[in-house]
Design a protein around this motif. Structure first.
Motif, PDB file in Angstrom:
ATOM      1  N   PHE A  79       0.831  -1.208   0.000  1.00 32.03           N
ATOM      2  CA  PHE A  79       0.000   0.000   0.000  1.00 32.03           C
ATOM      3  C   PHE A  79       0.865   1.258   0.000  1.00 32.03           C
ATOM      4  CE2 PHE A  79      -3.050   2.873   2.413  1.00 32.03           C
ATOM      5  CZ  PHE A  79      -3.807   3.161   1.281  1.00 32.03           C
ATOM      6  N   LEU A  80       1.937   1.252   0.784  1.00 33.76           N
ATOM      7  CA  LEU A  80       2.859   2.392   0.785  1.00 33.76           C
ATOM      8  C   LEU A  80       3.490   2.575  -0.597  1.00 33.76           C
ATOM      9  CD1 LEU A  80       4.575   1.822   4.246  1.00 33.76           C
ATOM     10  CD2 LEU A  80       3.265   3.856   3.603  1.00 33.76           C
ATOM     11  N   ASP A  81       3.859   1.478  -1.228  1.00 36.19           N
ATOM     12  CA  ASP A  81       4.434   1.555  -2.566  1.00 36.19           C
ATOM     13  C   ASP A  81       3.414   2.101  -3.567  1.00 36.19           C
ATOM     14  OD1 ASP A  81       6.638   0.849  -4.494  1.00 36.19           O
ATOM     15  OD2 ASP A  81       5.068  -0.442  -5.295  1.00 36.19           O
ATOM     16  N   HIS A  82       2.175   1.684  -3.412  1.00 35.03           N
ATOM     17  CA  HIS A  82       1.089   2.175  -4.281  1.00 35.03           C
ATOM     18  C   HIS A  82       0.925   3.688  -4.126  1.00 35.03           C
ATOM     19  CE1 HIS A  82      -2.726   2.035  -6.451  1.00 35.03           C
ATOM     20  NE2 HIS A  82      -3.253   2.755  -5.473  1.00 35.03           N
ATOM     21  N   LEU A  83       0.926   4.150  -2.888  1.00 34.04           N
ATOM     22  CA  LEU A  83       0.792   5.586  -2.631  1.00 34.04           C
ATOM     23  C   LEU A  83       2.017   6.351  -3.142  1.00 34.04           C
ATOM     24  CD1 LEU A  83      -0.606   5.363   1.012  1.00 34.04           C
ATOM     25  CD2 LEU A  83      -1.892   6.114  -1.004  1.00 34.04           C
ATOM     26  N   TRP A  84       3.197   5.760  -2.975  1.00 35.28           N
ATOM     27  CA  TRP A  84       4.432   6.394  -3.427  1.00 35.28           C
ATOM     28  C   TRP A  84       4.402   6.608  -4.946  1.00 35.28           C
ATOM     29  CZ3 TRP A  84       8.415   9.259  -3.304  1.00 35.28           C
ATOM     30  CH2 TRP A  84       9.550   9.027  -4.091  1.00 35.28           C
ATOM     31  N   LYS A  85       3.911   5.621  -5.689  1.00 28.58           N
ATOM     32  CA  LYS A  85       3.800   5.753  -7.142  1.00 28.58           C
ATOM     33  C   LYS A  85       2.816   6.850  -7.525  1.00 28.58           C
ATOM     34  CE  LYS A  85       5.127   0.964  -8.086  1.00 28.58           C
ATOM     35  NZ  LYS A  85       4.654  -0.395  -8.469  1.00 28.58           N
ATOM     36  N   LYS A  86       1.746   6.960  -6.764  1.00 25.40           N
ATOM     37  CA  LYS A  86       0.782   8.039  -7.004  1.00 25.40           C
ATOM     38  C   LYS A  86       1.434   9.401  -6.778  1.00 25.40           C
ATOM     39  CE  LYS A  86      -3.208   5.736  -7.580  1.00 25.40           C
ATOM     40  NZ  LYS A  86      -4.069   5.899  -8.762  1.00 25.40           N
ATOM     41  N   LEU A  87       2.221   9.494  -5.721  1.00 32.47           N
ATOM     42  CA  LEU A  87       2.833  10.764  -5.350  1.00 32.47           C
ATOM     43  C   LEU A  87       3.861  11.229  -6.376  1.00 32.47           C
ATOM     44  CD1 LEU A  87       3.546  13.053  -3.358  1.00 32.47           C
ATOM     45  CD2 LEU A  87       5.049  11.437  -2.184  1.00 32.47           C
ATOM     46  N   GLN A  88       4.717  10.343  -6.834  1.00 29.65           N
ATOM     47  CA  GLN A  88       5.827  10.770  -7.685  1.00 29.65           C
ATOM     48  C   GLN A  88       5.459  10.855  -9.161  1.00 29.65           C
ATOM     49  OE1 GLN A  88       9.111   8.083  -8.004  1.00 29.65           O
ATOM     50  NE2 GLN A  88       7.854   6.236  -8.051  1.00 29.65           N
ATOM     51  N   ASN A  89       4.298  10.344  -9.530  1.00 23.23           N
ATOM     52  CA  ASN A  89       3.903  10.350 -10.942  1.00 23.23           C
ATOM     53  C   ASN A  89       3.398  11.738 -11.350  1.00 23.23           C
ATOM     54  OD1 ASN A  89       2.971   9.913 -13.511  1.00 23.23           O
ATOM     55  ND2 ASN A  89       1.635   8.202 -12.980  1.00 23.23           N
ATOM     56  N   PRO A  90       4.126  12.474 -12.186  1.00 16.60           N
ATOM     57  CA  PRO A  90       3.688  13.820 -12.565  1.00 16.60           C
ATOM     58  C   PRO A  90       2.436  13.844 -13.429  1.00 16.60           C
ATOM     59  CG  PRO A  90       5.612  13.155 -13.850  1.00 16.60           C
ATOM     60  CD  PRO A  90       5.387  12.090 -12.826  1.00 16.60           C
ATOM     61  N   ALA A 142      13.013   3.069   5.330  1.00 19.99           N
ATOM     62  CA  ALA A 142      13.036   2.881   3.875  1.00 19.99           C
ATOM     63  C   ALA A 142      12.146   3.914   3.183  1.00 19.99           C
ATOM     64  CB  ALA A 142      12.577   1.465   3.533  1.00 19.99           C
ATOM     65  N   CYS A 143      10.981   4.171   3.757  1.00 13.19           N
ATOM     66  CA  CYS A 143      10.066   5.168   3.182  1.00 13.19           C
ATOM     67  C   CYS A 143      10.642   6.577   3.326  1.00 13.19           C
ATOM     68  CB  CYS A 143       8.701   5.079   3.858  1.00 13.19           C
ATOM     69  SG  CYS A 143       7.785   3.583   3.463  1.00 13.19           S
ATOM     70  N   MET A 144      11.212   6.859   4.482  1.00 17.22           N
ATOM     71  CA  MET A 144      11.831   8.170   4.693  1.00 17.22           C
ATOM     72  C   MET A 144      12.943   8.406   3.667  1.00 17.22           C
ATOM     73  SD  MET A 144      10.664   9.888   7.553  1.00 17.22           S
ATOM     74  CE  MET A 144      11.978  10.620   8.500  1.00 17.22           C
ATOM     75  N   ASP A 145      13.744   7.385   3.404  1.00 22.06           N
ATOM     76  CA  ASP A 145      14.823   7.509   2.413  1.00 22.06           C
ATOM     77  C   ASP A 145      14.253   7.864   1.040  1.00 22.06           C
ATOM     78  OD1 ASP A 145      16.771   6.948   4.269  1.00 22.06           O
ATOM     79  OD2 ASP A 145      16.832   4.798   3.815  1.00 22.06           O
ATOM     80  N   LEU A 146      13.200   7.148   0.635  1.00 19.39           N
ATOM     81  CA  LEU A 146      12.585   7.426  -0.660  1.00 19.39           C
ATOM     82  C   LEU A 146      12.066   8.858  -0.733  1.00 19.39           C
ATOM     83  CD1 LEU A 146      10.491   4.224  -1.543  1.00 19.39           C
ATOM     84  CD2 LEU A 146      12.378   5.190  -2.853  1.00 19.39           C
ATOM     85  N   LEU A 147      11.316   9.249   0.286  1.00 20.31           N
ATOM     86  CA  LEU A 147      10.689  10.570   0.283  1.00 20.31           C
ATOM     87  C   LEU A 147      11.731  11.688   0.308  1.00 20.31           C
ATOM     88  CD1 LEU A 147       7.791   9.871   2.834  1.00 20.31           C
ATOM     89  CD2 LEU A 147       7.577  10.062   0.359  1.00 20.31           C
ATOM     90  N   VAL A 148      12.727  11.561   1.190  1.00 20.79           N
ATOM     91  CA  VAL A 148      13.737  12.616   1.327  1.00 20.79           C
ATOM     92  C   VAL A 148      14.602  12.702   0.076  1.00 20.79           C
ATOM     93  CG1 VAL A 148      15.769  13.326   2.618  1.00 20.79           C
ATOM     94  CG2 VAL A 148      13.737  12.553   3.839  1.00 20.79           C
ATOM     95  N   ASN A 149      14.965  11.572  -0.496  1.00 18.92           N
ATOM     96  CA  ASN A 149      15.746  11.602  -1.739  1.00 18.92           C
ATOM     97  C   ASN A 149      14.961  12.292  -2.851  1.00 18.92           C
ATOM     98  OD1 ASN A 149      17.965  10.311  -0.632  1.00 18.92           O
ATOM     99  ND2 ASN A 149      17.298   8.264  -1.261  1.00 18.92           N
ATOM    100  N   GLY A 190       0.556  11.868  -0.543  1.00 17.93           N
ATOM    101  CA  GLY A 190       1.577  12.226   0.433  1.00 17.93           C
ATOM    102  C   GLY A 190       1.036  12.250   1.848  1.00 17.93           C
ATOM    103  N   SER A 191      -0.158  12.795   2.007  1.00 25.49           N
ATOM    104  CA  SER A 191      -0.791  12.826   3.331  1.00 25.49           C
ATOM    105  C   SER A 191      -1.018  11.415   3.863  1.00 25.49           C
ATOM    106  CB  SER A 191      -2.117  13.579   3.263  1.00 25.49           C
ATOM    107  OG  SER A 191      -1.920  14.931   2.915  1.00 25.49           O
ATOM    108  N   TYR A 192      -1.443  10.503   2.985  1.00 19.81           N
ATOM    109  CA  TYR A 192      -1.687   9.120   3.410  1.00 19.81           C
ATOM    110  C   TYR A 192      -0.382   8.428   3.817  1.00 19.81           C
ATOM    111  CZ  TYR A 192      -6.660   8.562   2.548  1.00 19.81           C
ATOM    112  OH  TYR A 192      -8.030   8.644   2.652  1.00 19.81           O
ATOM    113  N   ILE A 193       0.692   8.690   3.069  1.00 18.48           N
ATOM    114  CA  ILE A 193       1.972   8.066   3.422  1.00 18.48           C
ATOM    115  C   ILE A 193       2.429   8.529   4.802  1.00 18.48           C
ATOM    116  CG2 ILE A 193       4.429   7.967   2.850  1.00 18.48           C
ATOM    117  CD1 ILE A 193       3.638   8.121  -0.106  1.00 18.48           C
ATOM    118  N   GLY A 194       2.430   9.841   5.026  1.00 16.40           N
ATOM    119  CA  GLY A 194       2.869  10.365   6.312  1.00 16.40           C
ATOM    120  C   GLY A 194       2.019   9.885   7.461  1.00 16.40           C
ATOM    121  N   SER A 195       0.702   9.866   7.249  1.00 16.51           N
ATOM    122  CA  SER A 195      -0.211   9.467   8.314  1.00 16.51           C
ATOM    123  C   SER A 195      -0.081   7.981   8.634  1.00 16.51           C
ATOM    124  CB  SER A 195      -1.648   9.806   7.901  1.00 16.51           C
ATOM    125  OG  SER A 195      -2.507   9.846   9.010  1.00 16.51           O
ATOM    126  N   LEU A 196       0.099   7.165   7.596  1.00 15.74           N
ATOM    127  CA  LEU A 196       0.231   5.718   7.816  1.00 15.74           C
ATOM    128  C   LEU A 196       1.535   5.391   8.539  1.00 15.74           C
ATOM    129  CD1 LEU A 196      -1.168   2.987   7.261  1.00 15.74           C
ATOM    130  CD2 LEU A 196       0.151   2.847   5.149  1.00 15.74           C
TER     131      LEU A 196
END
Length: 639
Positions: free
Chosen positions: A371-382, A413-420, A393-399
């Protein structure tokens, strides 16, 4: 059979499979068994139907009259049904009125013999005359709610639901048998059934019991008609969302507070009038009443009941004999993610319905990571709409912050992805012409910053737990200073409650000093003048992202019991904690690191302590009823 409690769901859904087998056997017997011939009006039913087609209506009208007679006996109904089964080939569309009368017979309230004969008749009818398929399905769906009965009280007739638990349960089982029988003989049943289920869904202001029964029966259908599961889940979630957005958190809390004050006042009055000793039984009854699970807000009460059913359904589908069935869970997870993308993600500020994803992700870490990976793809897809990216992004942080079943290794691992991603975004802006603070241009960036800050606020103690030196090195490598100091100025856009907690934590551990930027941002805030009928008011926009945290505390009393064990709460800070957080962290040398660890310098992972940065009150101070923003003593600047 009672299926109202979560425990009853297991019995209910497994029993439905048993009912399916029984229905199939029963259907074959009815189709193959020759009905007994009986003579009416000087001939068979076939003769009556043929006469009617020739214009002779006397016997036909007498037949309708007998079928409509409220005093008709069970034996008569059985005889008629047997004749109709023998003559089903003649029941063309010309006899639609007659078939309509048959479908309105009160068969569910009759003897078991009538019920069995009627199920056989339905099987014969849809097999021979598919033109009546919709009518039969509509009749069955109408019985998925308690029947209305008229009660006379003081010469006044009141319509109410017949809520006899035992009879209702039996009726529902029989209706599902009927539906299974029809589905066996008409393979296209699902595509005709779904529009009828949508059409028959009760309004959200109907009684709790009516909604509960209907949703319960819809979910039972998914057990033996799995091709309808996705559409049924979409229908249910859509209705739940309407309730959720119509019952804002603040309204629910206000209603609970009003009800609590009313109960206290009533209790005080009673004690004043009857100040006498109470026996133990009376005291226990009062305690039970005070612990009632009933919600004071009417829509919240309905939503609570239905969410409890949905949680129980998810649990029972995913578990077989008390053990997680990974394949079942995968299938259901895919359907729920599809519903989430279609309905939940585009809906702003829903409070409770999205927790069905929180629930299923708690069963196994793999589902939470998926689910986190699913949300991450939504977030980074322009190519996704900006609002969808920001909400992801809100869902990732809240989860990451709220799910206590997500281990710290996954958080890192999620923090690394987001911060990078943030650093790459900053790099790209440095060579462009849009490197300035603008929430319209950089919404996903600010949403990601807020998700990272929020997760750090909740998880910083765990990140530093065990090995303080390594934990600090990890946080330093994230390079928060570059993010905070960049031209996009995220501290100006993120919620002040989060900014202040993030600033205090990063100051304590000397990761970045935010207060100079915060002060400069505060001086640059321009007041917004809004005109209203009461005159002009001056306001400051403190939530330009219009952000919310989807997994803020769950407040529905019944279904909350499912969420509480897997939910990370944030406890109030004591005065000592506040003072400790204000102190800058003393860096340790290699020699004295172990001693500082023994002295308790390392944050322990025994529950996060502090104040929740509440997304519903973006001001620094929040009402007493909310679950947290920094107190006044905490938000003073430390320059």
């Amino acid at each position: 059979m009672k299926c109202r409690s979560p425990a009853g769901w297991q019995v209910c859904f497994h029993l439905s499979s048993y009912c399916a087998d029984a229905a199939m056997l029963g259907g074959d017997e009815f189709i193959s068994s020759p009905p007994r011939k009986t003579v009416r009006f000087g001939g068979t039913l076939t003769d009556v139907l043929l006469k009617y087609q020739k214009g002779e209506t006397t016997d036909f009208e007498l037949l309708k009259h007998q079928l409509l007679d409220p005093e008709i006996k069970d034996a008569q109904i059985i005889n008629w049904l047997q004749e109709f089964r023998a003559s089903v080939a003649y029941l063309t569309k010309d006899f639609e009125q007659l078939v309509s009368i048959l479908l309105k017979l009160p068969w569910l309230s009759r003897s078991q013999d009538v019920v069995e004969e009627y199920l056989g008749f339905l099987g014969n009818l849809v097999s021979a005359q598919t033109v009546y398929l919709r009518s039969c399905l509509r009749m069955i769906a109408s019985h998925f709610i308690p029947p209305r009965v008229t009660i006379r009280e003081d010469d006044v007739y009141i319509s109410d639901s017949d809520d006899d638990e035992e009879s209702l349960s039996g009726n529902f089982n029989t209706c599902h048998r009927a539906l299974q029988t029809i589905a066996k003989y008409v393979p296209s049943t699902p595509q005709f059934l779904m529009p009828i289920l949508v059409e028959n869904f009760p309004f959200i202001n109907k009684s709790e019991r009516t909604l509960e029964c209907y949703v319960h029966n819809l979910l039972r259908i998914t057990v033996y008609l799995p091709t309808l599961r996705l559409e049924i889940l979409e229908l249910i979630v859509e209705k739940l969302l309407k309730m959720d957005v119509s019952a804002p958190r603040q309204d629910i809390e206000d209603a609970e507070e009003t009800a609590k004050n009313s109960d206290i006042k009533e209790k005080t009055t009673e004690e004043g009038l009857f100040d006498m000793e109470e026996d133990e039984e009376t005291k226990e009854n009062k305690d039970t009443f005070s612990r009632s699970d009933t919600m004071a807000h009417p829509l919240a009460e309905r939503l609570d009941i239905l969410m409890n059913i949905l949680f129980s359904y998810i649990k029972d589908i995913c578990h077989v004999d008390g053990k997680l069935d990974v394949n079942n869970t995968k299938d259901l997870y895919r359907d729920l993610v599809t519903v989430f993308d279609k309905l939940i993600l585009p809906t702003h500020a829903s409070c409770h319905v999205q927790y069905f994803m929180f629930h299923i992700c708690s069963f196994k870490l793999g589902f939470a990571e998926a689910f986190l990976d699913h949300l991450w793809k939504k977030l980074q897809n322009p190519n996704n709409p900006v609002v969808i990216r920001q909400t992801a992004g809100s869902y990732i942080g809240s989860l990451l912050a709220r799910a206590n079943f997500i281990p710290i290794v996954t958080v890192k691992a999620c923090m690394d992805l987001l911060v990078n991603w943030l650093h790459v975004y900053i790099d790209n802006q440095d060579v462009g012409t849009k490197a300035y603070c603008d929430v319209v241009l950089h919404g996903p960036f600010y949403s990601t910053c807020q998700a990272v800050f929020y997760a750090l606020i909740f998880r910083h103690k765990q990140l530093l737990d065990g090995n303080l030196r390594k934990g600090l090195a990890y946080l330093q490598n994230l390079n928060f200073e570059r993010i905070v100091m960049c031209q996009l100025n995220p501290l100006k856009i993120c919620l002040p409650s989060i900014v202040n907690l993030f600033a205090a934590i990063t100051r304590k551990y000397q990761l970045v000093f935010c207060y100079t930027i915060i002060e400069r941002n505060n001086r640059q805030f321009l007041p917004v003048i809004r005109s209203s009928s009461g005159g002009d008011s001056v306001q400051t926009c403190t939530n330009p992202l219009d952000s919310f945290f989807p997994f803020d505390p769950y407040i529905l009393k019944r279904s909350k019991k499912t969420i509480d064990p897997i939910y990370q709460i944030w406890e109030e800070l004591s005065t000592e904690d506040l003072q400790e957080l204000k102190k800058p962290f003393k860096k340790c040398t290699t020699e004295d690191e172990d001693d500082d660890f023994l002295k308790g310098e390392t944050p322990q992972n025994d529950g996060l302590v502090g104040i929740t940065p509440n997304s519903y009150d973006s001001n620094i101070l929040s009402p007493a009823s909310s679950v947290g923003s920094p107190p006044e003593t905490y938000v003073q600047r430390h320059l």
